[in-house]
Design an enzyme around this catalytic site. Structure first.
Site, short mmCIF file in Angstrom:
data_model
loop_
_atom_site.label_atom_id
_atom_site.label_comp_id
_atom_site.label_asym_id
_atom_site.label_seq_id
_atom_site.Cartn_x
_atom_site.Cartn_y
_atom_site.Cartn_z
N GLU A 29 48.45 45.25 34.49
CA GLU A 29 49.31 46.38 34.88
C GLU A 29 50.26 46.80 33.74
O GLU A 29 51.44 47.07 33.97
CB GLU A 29 50.10 46.05 36.13
CG GLU A 29 49.26 45.78 37.35
CD GLU A 29 50.08 45.60 38.63
OE1 GLU A 29 51.32 45.66 38.56
OE2 GLU A 29 49.46 45.40 39.70
N GLU B 208 43.26 43.92 43.25
CA GLU B 208 44.19 43.30 44.18
C GLU B 208 44.43 44.23 45.37
O GLU B 208 44.65 45.42 45.18
CB GLU B 208 45.54 43.00 43.52
CG GLU B 208 45.46 42.07 42.33
CD GLU B 208 46.83 41.74 41.76
OE1 GLU B 208 47.84 42.10 42.40
OE2 GLU B 208 46.89 41.12 40.70
#
Length: 440
Positions: free
Chosen positions: A131, A252
């Site tokens: 990220e 995720e």
């Protein structure tokens, strides 16, 4: 009918009471149910965690088929040797510039971390960073080097006969500038051309995947199928850039078993229902979905411990079978949901206990928060301001964190700041910040 999109799912289920995520791989259309084999993200943050041998036993006990690491931990990889679990490993964010700058560095990293397990572990993905496009503090130092690092590592995998491993990077939903309605999905203007276009071009050329971290809970959207909405929005953004053929992977996803005071529906019951249904391949539209008004996507709960499926002692937070074969009757009864309605009291965002001495990190977080809020809003904690205190980063952080959160919470802003902040329902203005936190 929505356009077809190829999706591979990584279901987010925390392993211990730290972070764990699930990995699903299977093609999906806009109308189809999720299918594929689920896995778990192996989070290593926390204390009193079980040794790798016990953790792998826990993974296998719930039917996990895959495991994703946030590094290339040799002890964990050694424990995975000879098992049926497919493994994803990660190059940490801080190593991206070095990998981009030097092919020899990339070669050495692959040779040192992956080659020893080439024949014993089912290595599947090499994820370059986690990220990174959500971390503005590395905007100049790391973002420009992402694709080059991925290219060098891709070349290194070929050199070391690891051709089956795919190279990618995980991205959060905040890579989108617009996500609602889903058909209007578009990448942020600061990354669309300089980062997303070359990234998608690399993924397409190397036949890899777009790895997405997508959390339906707390997304702030009225949408029967929250997870599907997120996928549709990202697919629309990729299509706008001309890359509709890049397969989308959910790295995720999941539902928290607890959370912040304002996190509606974050409880054990909803987490179990969501993850059990996903494991069984139920359409996400059957999942629990708190109804709220349109807003920006937000990250998961501020504390990773709320995403675990096991406590550190190895007992389950709730019963789960990632193969999807066990019926609910095979598990113990779930507790009643306790927070499916909005919290009605006042909430503040303050410095988390024990973080007051992290002066360098607090100062950086204050600078970030004050740079995001309305111009002049932080003047009160500047020299000469009504809330200024000399040499007191924690004092200033309490003001800045709350100011930021109160301004952006309705559009997805979180009270987290890399673990430096936490929510409280105890009025922090008594006795010290009365004129500061309540009237910025």
């Amino acid at each position: 009918m929505a356009p077809l999109r190829q999706i591979h799912l990584h279901l987010q289920l925390p392993l211990l009471v730290v972070v764990v995520v699930v990995v699903v791989v299977g093609a999906v259309t806009a109308q189809a149910a999720v299918s594929g084999a689920l896995g778990v993200n192996y989070g290593q943050l926390g204390s009193d965690l079980p040794p790798p041998s016990r953790a792998v036993q826990l993974l296998r006990s719930v039917g996990a088929a895959r495991v994703k690491l946030y590094d290339a931990n040799p002890a964990i990889l050694a424990t995975l040797a000879g098992t049926e679990l497919q493994a994803s490993v990660m190059l940490p964010n801080q190593l991206i510039p070095a990998a981009a700058a030097n092919q020899s560095f990339a070669d050495l990293w692959v040779a040192s971390n992956l080659v020893p397990f080439r024949s014993s572990v089912r290595l599947r993905f090499l994820l370059v960073g986690n990220e990174i496009l959500s971390d503005y503090s590395i905007r100049n130092s790391t973002w420009p080097h992402l694709i080059r690092a991925m290219e060098r590592l891709h070349r290194s995998l070929k050199t070391h006969s690891l051709r089956r491993m795919k190279v990618g990077t995980t991205l959060a939903m905040d890579v989108l500038g617009t996500s609602f309605p889903p058909s209007a999905g578009v990448f942020r203007s600061d990354i669309a051309d300089p980062v997303m276009v070359p990234l998608l071009r690399f993924l397409l050329r190397s036949r890899s995947f777009f790895f997405l971290d997508a959390y339906p809970p707390g997304s702030g959207l009225t949408y029967t199928n929250l997870l599907d909405q997120q996928l549709d929005a990202v697919f629309a953004a990729m299509t706008r850039l001309g890359f509709r053929d890049v397969p989308l992977v959910i790295a995720e996803t999941g539902w928290p078993n607890g959370g912040d005071y304002d996190q509606i529906g974050a409880n054990v019951r909803n987490a179990a229902i969501f993850n059990r249904n996903l494991a069984r391949g139920c359409p996400p539209s059957r999942q629990p979905a708190p109804r709220r008004g349109p807003g920006r996507q937000s990250p998961p709960s501020s504390s990773p411990r709320h995403w675990g499926i096991f406590y550190p002692n190895g007992t389950g937070v709730y019963g789960i079978d990632l193969t999807g074969k066990k019926p609910d009757a095979a598990f113990a009864p779930l507790p009643a949901a306790t927070n499916n309605e909005p919290f009605k009291g006042k909430i503040w965002c303050v410095v988390a206990p024990g973080k007051e001495r992290n002066t360098t990190e607090l100062a950086a977080a204050v600078a970030y928060a004050c740079g995001q809020v309305k111009a002049g809003a932080c003047r009160a904690i500047s020299p000469g301001g009504s809330c200024y205190r000399r040499d007191s980063p924690a004092w200033h952080a309490g003001y800045a964190f709350n100011l930021y959160w109160q301004q952006f919470r309705s559009s997805g802003g979180t009270c987290y700041f890399n673990g430096l902040a936490t929510q409280t329902i105890k009025d922090p203005s008594k006795p010290h910040l009365l004129s500061c936190l309540n009237s910025p």
